[in-house]
Every structure is written in structure tokens, then in C-alpha cells.
Scaffold this motif. Structure first.
Motif, PDB file in Angstrom:
ATOM      1  N   TYR A  44       0.660  -1.276   0.168  1.00 58.11           N
ATOM      2  CA  TYR A  44      -0.185  -0.102   0.142  1.00 58.11           C
ATOM      3  C   TYR A  44       0.701   1.236  -0.001  1.00 58.11           C
ATOM      4  O   TYR A  44       0.444   2.398   0.240  1.00 58.11           O
ATOM      5  CB  TYR A  44      -0.862   0.155   1.198  1.00 58.11           C
ATOM      6  N   GLY A  45       2.246   1.034  -0.085  1.00 58.93           N
ATOM      7  CA  GLY A  45       3.035   2.527  -0.338  1.00 58.93           C
ATOM      8  C   GLY A  45       3.287   3.001   1.065  1.00 58.93           C
ATOM      9  O   GLY A  45       3.490   4.333   1.142  1.00 58.93           O
ATOM     10  N   LEU A  46       3.271   2.302   2.140  1.00 58.90           N
ATOM     11  CA  LEU A  46       3.370   2.647   3.395  1.00 58.90           C
ATOM     12  C   LEU A  46       4.506   2.051   3.970  1.00 58.90           C
ATOM     13  O   LEU A  46       5.123   0.975   3.576  1.00 58.90           O
ATOM     14  CB  LEU A  46       2.160   2.488   4.409  1.00 58.90           C
ATOM     15  N   THR A  47       5.155   2.698   5.115  1.00 62.58           N
ATOM     16  CA  THR A  47       5.917   1.844   5.911  1.00 62.58           C
ATOM     17  C   THR A  47       5.318   1.606   7.382  1.00 62.58           C
ATOM     18  O   THR A  47       4.478   2.225   7.907  1.00 62.58           O
ATOM     19  CB  THR A  47       7.084   2.727   6.230  1.00 62.58           C
ATOM     20  N   PRO A  48       5.847   0.392   7.967  1.00 65.19           N
ATOM     21  CA  PRO A  48       5.140   0.029   9.299  1.00 65.19           C
ATOM     22  C   PRO A  48       5.830   1.033  10.258  1.00 65.19           C
ATOM     23  O   PRO A  48       6.925   1.538  10.188  1.00 65.19           O
ATOM     24  CB  PRO A  48       5.666  -1.402   9.496  1.00 65.19           C
ATOM     25  N   LEU A  49       4.882   1.611  11.322  1.00 63.32           N
ATOM     26  CA  LEU A  49       5.437   2.306  12.255  1.00 63.32           C
ATOM     27  C   LEU A  49       6.295   1.561  13.417  1.00 63.32           C
ATOM     28  O   LEU A  49       5.941   0.385  13.461  1.00 63.32           O
ATOM     29  CB  LEU A  49       3.915   2.635  13.436  1.00 63.32           C
ATOM     30  N   ALA A  50       7.210   2.106  13.709  1.00 56.56           N
ATOM     31  CA  ALA A  50       8.090   1.538  14.516  1.00 56.56           C
ATOM     32  C   ALA A  50       7.532   1.475  16.060  1.00 56.56           C
ATOM     33  O   ALA A  50       6.965   2.177  16.473  1.00 56.56           O
ATOM     34  CB  ALA A  50       9.553   2.535  14.806  1.00 56.56           C
ATOM     35  N   GLN A  51       7.895   0.167  16.545  1.00 54.82           N
ATOM     36  CA  GLN A  51       7.557   0.071  17.729  1.00 54.82           C
ATOM     37  C   GLN A  51       8.309   0.708  18.934  1.00 54.82           C
ATOM     38  O   GLN A  51       9.491   0.325  18.802  1.00 54.82           O
ATOM     39  CB  GLN A  51       7.031  -1.366  18.198  1.00 54.82           C
ATOM     40  N   PRO A  52       7.722   1.459  19.659  1.00 56.55           N
ATOM     41  CA  PRO A  52       8.813   2.171  20.599  1.00 56.55           C
ATOM     42  C   PRO A  52       9.391   1.107  21.773  1.00 56.55           C
ATOM     43  O   PRO A  52       8.546  -0.065  22.146  1.00 56.55           O
ATOM     44  CB  PRO A  52       8.039   3.148  21.535  1.00 56.55           C
ATOM     45  N   THR A  53      10.408   1.352  22.352  1.00 58.41           N
ATOM     46  CA  THR A  53      11.035   0.464  23.281  1.00 58.41           C
ATOM     47  C   THR A  53      10.249   0.784  24.558  1.00 58.41           C
ATOM     48  O   THR A  53       9.783   1.768  24.801  1.00 58.41           O
ATOM     49  CB  THR A  53      12.608   0.631  23.454  1.00 58.41           C
ATOM     50  N   ASN A  54      10.623  -0.285  25.593  1.00 56.78           N
ATOM     51  CA  ASN A  54      10.001  -0.151  27.097  1.00 56.78           C
ATOM     52  C   ASN A  54      10.489   1.213  27.663  1.00 56.78           C
ATOM     53  O   ASN A  54       9.987   1.834  28.148  1.00 56.78           O
ATOM     54  CB  ASN A  54      10.153  -1.044  27.631  1.00 56.78           C
ATOM     55  N   ALA A  55      11.995   1.466  27.445  1.00 55.45           N
ATOM     56  CA  ALA A  55      12.473   2.781  27.779  1.00 55.45           C
ATOM     57  C   ALA A  55      11.727   3.937  27.240  1.00 55.45           C
ATOM     58  O   ALA A  55      11.546   4.885  27.947  1.00 55.45           O
ATOM     59  CB  ALA A  55      13.988   2.906  27.335  1.00 55.45           C
ATOM     60  N   GLU A  56      11.548   4.113  25.932  1.00 55.56           N
ATOM     61  CA  GLU A  56      10.952   5.120  25.210  1.00 55.56           C
ATOM     62  C   GLU A  56       9.520   5.308  25.994  1.00 55.56           C
ATOM     63  O   GLU A  56       9.035   6.319  26.244  1.00 55.56           O
ATOM     64  CB  GLU A  56      10.780   4.896  23.751  1.00 55.56           C
ATOM     65  N   LEU A  57       8.884   4.476  26.102  1.00 59.05           N
ATOM     66  CA  LEU A  57       7.612   4.372  26.905  1.00 59.05           C
ATOM     67  C   LEU A  57       7.463   4.819  28.228  1.00 59.05           C
ATOM     68  O   LEU A  57       6.613   5.661  28.633  1.00 59.05           O
ATOM     69  CB  LEU A  57       6.682   2.971  26.494  1.00 59.05           C
ATOM     70  N   MET A  58       8.357   4.356  28.899  1.00 62.02           N
ATOM     71  CA  MET A  58       8.685   4.790  30.223  1.00 62.02           C
ATOM     72  C   MET A  58       8.982   6.285  30.300  1.00 62.02           C
ATOM     73  O   MET A  58       8.331   7.064  31.364  1.00 62.02           O
ATOM     74  CB  MET A  58       9.743   3.838  31.145  1.00 62.02           C
ATOM     75  N   ALA A  59       9.759   6.697  29.767  1.00 63.82           N
ATOM     76  CA  ALA A  59      10.162   8.179  29.446  1.00 63.82           C
ATOM     77  C   ALA A  59       8.894   8.826  29.189  1.00 63.82           C
ATOM     78  O   ALA A  59       8.730  10.111  29.726  1.00 63.82           O
ATOM     79  CB  ALA A  59      11.357   8.377  28.398  1.00 63.82           C
TER      80      ALA A  59
END
Length: 101
Positions: A44-59
Motif C-alpha cells: 500500500y506504499g506505506l512503512t510500518p510504524l516503529a514500535q517504541p522500546t520499553n525505555a521510550e514508553l517509560m520516558a
């Protein structure tokens, strides 16, 4: 495959014929079904969204918590002002010192 990703066969058919595109959640489920390569998004001409790491989520959680706490203090201050308190966070004035005369 429709059963595996919890959609109707009619939904899959409409994607296959190009009548509609699958939504983000369904694209993610399709991508996982086909091995998580990102190929479904590429179709579909898209790129998948990067999944954030646990550290990024905690921040992010910590930043939101701090924001909520400071916002709560502001709301309390404004509510006190609305109740007529001139300066609700000011410290009480000290009594003047008695002179030793």
C-alpha cells in the motif's frame, strides 16, 4: 487467514479486489500473519510504524505524569483564586519582631 486475524472473509475480499484498504490495526495483523516483514505495508506504499522500546514508553509516561502533576497544581491555584484567595500559594506573613526596648 480472515479467521486468524479476526476479520470477515468479505473484508479480506474487499482488500484483495482493491475496493478498500485495510486499516492500520488490520495491516499490522496482516503483516504479523505474513511474518512481520513489512511487505503488507509496502503493498500500500506505506512503512510500518516503529514500535517504541520499553525505555521510550517509560520516558513518555514519566513526562506525562510530571505534566499532569504540574497541571494539577495550576488548576488548584486557579480554583483557590476563584474562591477569593488573593495568593493561595503565598506563605503567611510573619509577625513583626518585637523590639527589645
Amino acid at each position: 487467514m480472515a479467521h486468524a486475524i479476526n476479520v470477515s472473509p468479505a473484508a479480506v475480499s474487499s482488500w484483495e479486489t482493491g475496493k478498500v484498504k485495510p486499516g492500520t490495526a488490520n495491516m499490522t495483523a496482516l503483516d504479523a500473519f505474513y511474518g512481520g516483514t513489512g511487505a503488507v505495508f509496502a503493498i500500500y506504499g506505506l512503512t510500518p510504524l516503529a514500535q517504541p522500546t520499553n525505555a521510550e514508553l517509560m520516558a513518555k509516561i514519566e513526562a506525562l505524569t510530571a505534566l499532569c502533576q504540574s497541571t494539577g497544581a495550576v488548576v488548584e491555584h486557579l480554583a483557590a483564586l476563584a474562591r477569593g484567595q488573593a495568593n493561595p500559594t503565598a506563605r503567611p506573613a510573619r509577625a513583626p519582631l518585637k523590639s527589645k526596648s
